[in-house]
Design a protein around this motif. Structure first.
Motif, mmCIF file in Angstrom:
data_model
loop_
_atom_site.group_PDB
_atom_site.id
_atom_site.type_symbol
_atom_site.label_atom_id
_atom_site.label_comp_id
_atom_site.label_asym_id
_atom_site.label_seq_id
_atom_site.Cartn_x
_atom_site.Cartn_y
_atom_site.Cartn_z
ATOM 1 N N LYS A 56 0.075 8.072 18.227
ATOM 2 C CA LYS A 56 1.497 7.709 18.256
ATOM 3 C C LYS A 56 1.659 6.200 18.103
ATOM 4 O O LYS A 56 0.705 5.433 18.225
ATOM 5 N N ASP A 57 2.909 5.790 17.835
ATOM 6 C CA ASP A 57 3.225 4.358 17.680
ATOM 7 C C ASP A 57 2.264 3.714 16.686
ATOM 8 O O ASP A 57 1.675 2.648 16.938
ATOM 9 N N ASN A 58 2.086 4.372 15.551
ATOM 10 C CA ASN A 58 1.033 3.996 14.599
ATOM 11 C C ASN A 58 1.572 3.595 13.233
ATOM 12 O O ASN A 58 0.826 3.581 12.265
ATOM 13 N N VAL A 59 2.862 3.284 13.138
ATOM 14 C CA VAL A 59 3.466 2.970 11.843
ATOM 15 C C VAL A 59 3.776 1.481 11.770
ATOM 16 O O VAL A 59 4.398 0.919 12.676
ATOM 17 N N VAL A 60 3.324 0.842 10.695
ATOM 18 C CA VAL A 60 3.578 -0.584 10.464
ATOM 19 C C VAL A 60 4.303 -0.722 9.131
ATOM 20 O O VAL A 60 3.854 -0.185 8.116
ATOM 21 N N THR A 61 5.419 -1.434 9.131
ATOM 22 C CA THR A 61 6.205 -1.623 7.917
ATOM 23 C C THR A 61 6.415 -3.112 7.658
ATOM 24 O O THR A 61 6.685 -3.878 8.587
ATOM 25 N N GLY A 62 6.255 -3.507 6.422
ATOM 26 C CA GLY A 62 6.475 -4.898 6.039
ATOM 27 C C GLY A 62 6.093 -5.106 4.588
ATOM 28 O O GLY A 62 5.682 -4.167 3.893
ATOM 29 N N LYS A 63 6.212 -6.334 4.126
ATOM 30 C CA LYS A 63 5.891 -6.633 2.739
ATOM 31 C C LYS A 63 4.395 -6.840 2.562
ATOM 32 O O LYS A 63 3.734 -7.480 3.392
ATOM 33 N N LEU A 64 3.864 -6.294 1.477
ATOM 34 C CA LEU A 64 2.453 -6.472 1.177
ATOM 35 C C LEU A 64 2.234 -7.900 0.701
ATOM 36 O O LEU A 64 2.821 -8.340 -0.296
ATOM 37 N N VAL A 83 6.239 -6.164 -2.151
ATOM 38 C CA VAL A 83 7.031 -4.940 -2.026
ATOM 39 C C VAL A 83 6.863 -4.403 -0.608
ATOM 40 O O VAL A 83 5.782 -4.483 -0.021
ATOM 41 N N THR A 84 7.918 -3.862 -0.032
ATOM 42 C CA THR A 84 7.837 -3.292 1.311
ATOM 43 C C THR A 84 6.959 -2.045 1.301
ATOM 44 O O THR A 84 7.168 -1.133 0.501
ATOM 45 N N VAL A 85 5.964 -2.037 2.171
ATOM 46 C CA VAL A 85 5.068 -0.893 2.294
ATOM 47 C C VAL A 85 5.110 -0.380 3.733
ATOM 48 O O VAL A 85 5.454 -1.105 4.662
ATOM 49 N N THR A 86 4.755 0.885 3.872
ATOM 50 C CA THR A 86 4.619 1.496 5.190
ATOM 51 C C THR A 86 3.181 1.951 5.347
ATOM 52 O O THR A 86 2.656 2.668 4.492
ATOM 53 N N ALA A 87 2.544 1.506 6.435
ATOM 54 C CA ALA A 87 1.148 1.841 6.691
ATOM 55 C C ALA A 87 1.060 2.726 7.923
ATOM 56 O O ALA A 87 1.776 2.531 8.908
ATOM 57 N N ARG A 134 -6.740 1.512 12.431
ATOM 58 C CA ARG A 134 -6.926 1.052 11.054
ATOM 59 C C ARG A 134 -6.047 1.864 10.108
ATOM 60 O O ARG A 134 -5.659 2.988 10.408
ATOM 61 N N ILE A 135 -5.769 1.279 8.946
ATOM 62 C CA ILE A 135 -4.867 1.930 8.000
ATOM 63 C C ILE A 135 -5.567 3.121 7.359
ATOM 64 O O ILE A 135 -6.608 2.987 6.727
ATOM 65 N N ALA A 136 -4.956 4.302 7.518
ATOM 66 C CA ALA A 136 -5.457 5.503 6.860
ATOM 67 C C ALA A 136 -4.750 5.717 5.529
ATOM 68 O O ALA A 136 -5.359 6.143 4.545
ATOM 69 N N TYR A 137 -3.466 5.409 5.507
ATOM 70 C CA TYR A 137 -2.666 5.619 4.295
ATOM 71 C C TYR A 137 -1.543 4.598 4.300
ATOM 72 O O TYR A 137 -0.950 4.312 5.343
ATOM 73 N N PHE A 138 -1.286 3.994 3.126
ATOM 74 C CA PHE A 138 -0.109 3.132 3.021
ATOM 75 C C PHE A 138 0.596 3.423 1.709
ATOM 76 O O PHE A 138 -0.023 3.830 0.721
ATOM 77 N N VAL A 139 1.895 3.241 1.718
ATOM 78 C CA VAL A 139 2.700 3.630 0.573
ATOM 79 C C VAL A 139 3.782 2.585 0.333
ATOM 80 O O VAL A 139 4.412 2.082 1.254
ATOM 81 N N GLY A 140 3.947 2.235 -0.924
ATOM 82 C CA GLY A 140 5.043 1.377 -1.357
ATOM 83 C C GLY A 140 5.671 2.012 -2.573
ATOM 84 O O GLY A 140 5.224 3.059 -3.054
ATOM 85 N N ASN A 141 6.695 1.400 -3.093
ATOM 86 C CA ASN A 141 7.383 1.970 -4.246
ATOM 87 C C ASN A 141 7.719 0.857 -5.230
ATOM 88 O O ASN A 141 8.612 0.050 -4.987
ATOM 89 N N THR A 142 6.970 0.809 -6.318
ATOM 90 C CA THR A 142 7.240 -0.193 -7.343
ATOM 91 C C THR A 142 8.268 0.295 -8.343
ATOM 92 O O THR A 142 8.620 -0.410 -9.275
ATOM 93 N N THR A 143 8.741 1.514 -8.133
ATOM 94 C CA THR A 143 9.746 2.086 -9.037
ATOM 95 C C THR A 143 11.064 2.236 -8.315
ATOM 96 O O THR A 143 11.149 2.198 -7.097
ATOM 97 N N GLU A 144 12.117 2.427 -9.114
ATOM 98 C CA GLU A 144 13.455 2.586 -8.530
ATOM 99 C C GLU A 144 13.553 3.883 -7.753
ATOM 100 O O GLU A 144 14.229 3.976 -6.744
#
Length: 920
Positions: A486-494, A544-548, A555-565
């Motif tokens: 739990k409490d395992n989500v980090v959001t910010g710009k890469l 770009v804003t990513v969520t890890a 440690r980061i298992a998966y991170f996702v950003g969106n370079t598309t609209e």
């Protein structure tokens, strides 16, 4: 169980002795929190996590936790402790009366008090009246009670010293100095921070004071000599003397029923050893509702009631415990622990458990001579609790996460216990893994714990949590063991990346060593971190804003950003190209699901005229494209459909499929469907074997674009919902399909007509079912069937089929006009398939099918949706219970969608896997 009478007796003693100078201190009474909902035997309990959620000071937290376990403190109305608040006199009066068993009298006395500042309608009036009538509390000389008045440190400390049996005549000197000196000597004021003894004490400091007092020894009067009283300190603490609780120090709880199913689950039995060498094992019962999981394996002080049941286990902080996993086993017989960030050997007497499908197995690490006798690599990658002391692992409780692809799962959805999520094997967000955590479905029971050992429910698993799920046999039942990060989500710009870490808002976070995935397009494509596209993707994700999502080791298992609209590809037909302004107009699906023409700039000029593969782009081209973060068609992210490859319907529309002359495709509500009328194709397109031309040819069309000169976009182009087509009659119109990488899912469909042909409605009365049970009545045969998309029901079998129908197997059937069941032996919509599950990825399964006539195997792919009817003999299962290697028999619609599937066992399994023949 905790002896509540003794608890109340102690509370009464404390509160009576606490009265001094018109002020009192109240310690609310509570019950302890349950470990597992199924074992609750008492009224609602204290939520320990909520109780201490607003307590930051370690000493206060330890005190509150122990006092709560003894039933001495509770939270306020919101369940939190509120350590900075003062305690009032009326709160004490109520607790005093309740502790003495006079609450009914207080209710009867409500409406009257002897104090002029306590209104008869005040909530506490009855409690104050009874307390005053019993001489337990007193008012002030002016006739007031001052119910809101707090207690000072000097008053509270005096009360606590008196609770130990000390009297004024025992302590020379003036008040409060004499009492403060004795309190310091007995360590009652240890860890308490106050500058002014006359200042009001808060709840946090009072908790420490009371907690310390419980460990102080009581005094007893020995003799009376000529008016003098002699006293001596006894060997018993207040806790032992009044609550009759025994204290065992330097212990370690090494097993409960989850780790050793020979221990009695009903009694919450555990095994306790001496912490120094993990020896001298002894089993104890634990009071109902107390959860030992948070301190399992750690060095603790154990408190026993007079029935020798564990009431509480208090950390001694002589070792270090973390939920972690090992990244490798080294040649020097050490394990590299990720979160501990160091290498450790096992202690000679280490206790190590690994939970898997066969149960929790206890491993001996060394033989009697100290030689290593296990392969340490078997522990690598398995998450769990490690306890380290003196730089050696003394305890480990590890889980084999075989139900989450042998690793982590980032939860994307929790639908009433059916969990979907991204695992190290996921390649697309719409192709995630699924596991059914509903009890009595795939698993008999489910145990859910967070990484601190706190008990949770399946409903507590939230989107974004990382979970590890293992299958385990406990006392003959199949359990799912779930550990939740739990409490395992980090959001910010890469802000940067390295081989082993990613920068988010300037802070670098290390990557998981147990599989790391990322997506640069919102999950449309999920990739391994180390792949040839990484540098390009990371460049696109820059700033770009990513969520890890962090794993068990942080440690980061998966991170996702969106370079598309948008989070994926768009689909449509090009209607115009603006060469000078470098823009393309495309009729596509808008965000509201409607069709409209939208003008898009292109990131690269070359994509005005050709796609990534060099195919020409022109008005009439059917395209798949993606936008960058600036809303432009991204470089080389536009693809043109080859118009020589078209489809023709072979049957009516299915529920979620279209059967074509080239095979079946899966369709759902996410499929973009276009109805393009009054358009013409290039010379040479024929739609069927009779060479009947369904689309008028045009010299203005090519292999890569339709002739749309005769179409009015507003009138002739539409976006169609699949729900408007499902189960309708077939249409004699060719269409083009853009398939997903799995070759089954239709991402976009373009119906192309030179006229204004529409669609009509139709349906089939055939249905796939599973026959759950069968019985006879008055010479007739009846069955319980579970049809796809419906609930179970009982039907009578037509006499022509009563000798051939069997229970516990799938069929295609019809319900006749008279309500009787007919078996369909040949269906154009449904087929029966059997074989071995060769592979499973998300909801796509590959089946190994043996052809007895040729002696060869084929490997067709099918969709196994979550709503498929799944059984094993007469036991209902879920789609997530089907795994690679299973023998299965199923009904598939239109050659693509599995409707009813049976997981075969025993003779039927042998028939498929060994004898290579049908089980029926």
């Amino acid at each position: 169980m905790v002896n509540m009478k003794r608890a109340k007796k102690l509370l009464a003693l404390l509160t009576i002795l606490f009265f001094v100078a018109g002020s009192v201190f109240v310690v609310p009474f509570a019950k302890v929190k349950t470990a597992y909902a199924a074992t609750i035997k008492e009224a609602p309990a204290v939520d320990i996590n909520k109780l201490i959620s607003d307590v930051s000071d370690k000493n206060t937290k330890d005190a509150v936790m122990r006092l709560a376990a003894f039933g001495i403190v509770n939270g306020m109305e919101d369940g939190k402790y509120h350590p900075d608040e003062k305690v009032t006199r009326e709160q004490f009066a109520k607790l005093l009366v309740v502790a003495l068993g006079m609450e009914s009298a207080a209710k009867a006395a409500s409406g009257y008090t002897p104090f002029k500042d306590v209104a008869p309608t005040r909530w506490s009036s009855g409690y104050i009246s009874v307390a005053a009538g019993q001489g337990l509390v007193k008012g002030f000389p002016d006739g007031t009670f001052q119910p809101d008045k707090g207690v000072t440190y000097a008053e509270a400390i005096t009360m606590l010293v008196r609770a130990l049996g000390y009297k004024d005549e025992f302590l020379p000197g003036k008040w409060p100095g004499n009492y403060l000196a004795k309190a310091a000597e007995k360590e009652i004021t240890k860890y308490v921070k106050f500058a002014d003894v006359n200042g009001f004490a808060n709840r946090g400091e009072c908790a420490i004071l009371v907690n310390n007092t419980l460990d102080a020894k009581v005094v007893k009067v020995d003799t009376y000599e000529i008016g003098n009283v002699k006293y001596s300190e006894s060997e018993k603490t207040l806790l032992e003397d009044k609550l009759n609780i025994t204290k065992l120090e330097d212990k370690r709880i090494i097993a409960n029923n989850r780790l050793d199913d020979s221990l009695n689950e009903d009694n919450n039995e555990v095994t306790v050893v001496d912490a120094k060498d993990n020896g001298n094992a002894k089993d104890y019962d634990v009071v109902a509702g107390y959860n030992v999981e948070p301190v399992l394996g750690e060095e603790v002080t154990i408190y026993l009631n007079d029935d020798d049941e564990i009431v509480y286990a208090e950390r001694e902080y002589d070792d270090k415990a973390m939920f972690d996993y090992a990244s490798s086993a080294k040649d020097d017989n050490t394990l590299s622990l990720v979160k501990f960030d160091d290498d450790y050997k096992f202690d000679n007497n280490a206790v190590v458990y690994v939970s898997d499908a066969d149960g929790a197995k206890k491993y001996e690490i060394y033989d009697e001579k100290g030689n290593l006798i296990v392969d340490l690599s078997m522990f690598v990658g398995k998450p769990g609790k490690f306890v380290v002391k003196n730089s050696k692992i003394v305890f480990a409780d590890l889980l084999n996460p075989d139900q989450t692809d042998d690793g982590w799962m980032v939860v994307t959805e929790n639908n009433k216990g059916v969990i979907k999520g991204i695992t190290p094997n996921t390649d697309k967000l719409d192709n995630v893994s699924e596991i059914d955590l509903r009890e009595d479905e795939t698993f008999d029971k489910v145990i859910v714990l967070d990484t601190n050992g706190n008990a949770l429910t399946v409903d507590d698993i939230k989107k974004g949590n990382v979970i590890y799920v293992g299958k385990q046999d406990i006392d003959g039942d199949t359990y799912a063991i779930v550990r939740v990060v739990k409490d395992n989500v980090v959001t910010g710009k890469l802000t940067g990346y390295k081989d082993d870490r990613v920068g988010i808002d300037g802070k670098y976070i290390k990557l998981s060593v147990n599989g790391i995935k990322y997506s640069a397009n919102g999950g449309d494509d999920i990739k391994e971190y180390n792949n040839p596209d990484k540098d390009n993707d990371m460049e696109d994700l820059d700033d770009v804003t990513v969520t890890a999502y962090l794993d068990a080791a942080g440690r980061i298992a998966y991170f996702v950003g969106n370079t598309t609209e948008s989070s994926g590809y768009k689909y449509g037909i090009v209607t115009k190209i603006y060469t000078e302004s470098e823009k393309i107009k495309i009729y596509t699906v808008t965000n509201d699901g409607e069709g409209d023409e939208i003008v898009y700039p292109v990131e690269k000029t070359k994509n005005l005229t050709e796609d990534k593969d060099g195919k020409p782009i022109a008005a009439g081209s059917l395209v798949k494209f993606k936008l960058n973060k600036n809303g432009e068609i991204a470089e080389n992210e536009i693809y043109v459909v080859d118009l020589s490859k078209y489809y023709v319907m072979d049957d009516d529309f299915g529920k979620d499929s279209i059967k074509t002359t080239s095979g079946s495709i899966h369709v759902d509500s996410k499929t973009a469907i276009f109805d393009l009328r009054n358009v013409k194709a290039y010379i040479g397109i024929n739609t069927d074997e009779d060479d009947e031309i369904e689309v008028e040819n045009s010299v203005y069309a090519t292999q890569y674009n339709l002739d749309i000169t005769g179409a009015d976009v507003d009138d002739d182009f539409d976006v169609v919902k699949w729900s408007d087509l499902a189960e309708n009659d077939k249409v004699d119109i060719p269409f083009y399909v853009i398939l997903d990488d799995n070759g089954i899912d239709a991402k976009a469909i373009f119906f192309v007509s030179s006229t204004s042909t529409g669609v009509t409605d139709s349906s089939s009365d055939e249905m796939p079912v599973y026959v759950v049970d069968m019985w006879k009545k008055s010479g007739d045969v009846y069955v319980t069937i579970h049809p796809y998309g419906e609930s179970t029901k009982d039907v009578k079998v037509d006499s022509a089929y009563k000798s051939s129908i069997k229970d516990e197997r799938p069929y295609v059937v019809k319900i006749q006009a008279d309500g009787e069941l007919e078996i369909v032996t040949s269906s154009k919509d449904y087929q029966e398939v059997y074989g071995k599950v060769y592979a499973k990825s998300g909801d796509t399964v590959t089946i190994e099918v043996y052809n007895s006539s040729t002696g060869t195997y084929s490997y067709p792919k099918y969709k196994l949706p979550a709503n498929a009817i799944v059984y094993e003999e007469d036991e209902k299962k879920s789609a997530s219970s089907i795994h690679s290697g299973d023998a299965v028999y199923f009904i598939v619609e239109d050659g693509v969608n599995i409707r009813v599937i049976e997981r075969l066992v025993d003779d039927e399994e042998k028939a498929v896997l060994t004898d290579k023949k049908s089980p029926y």
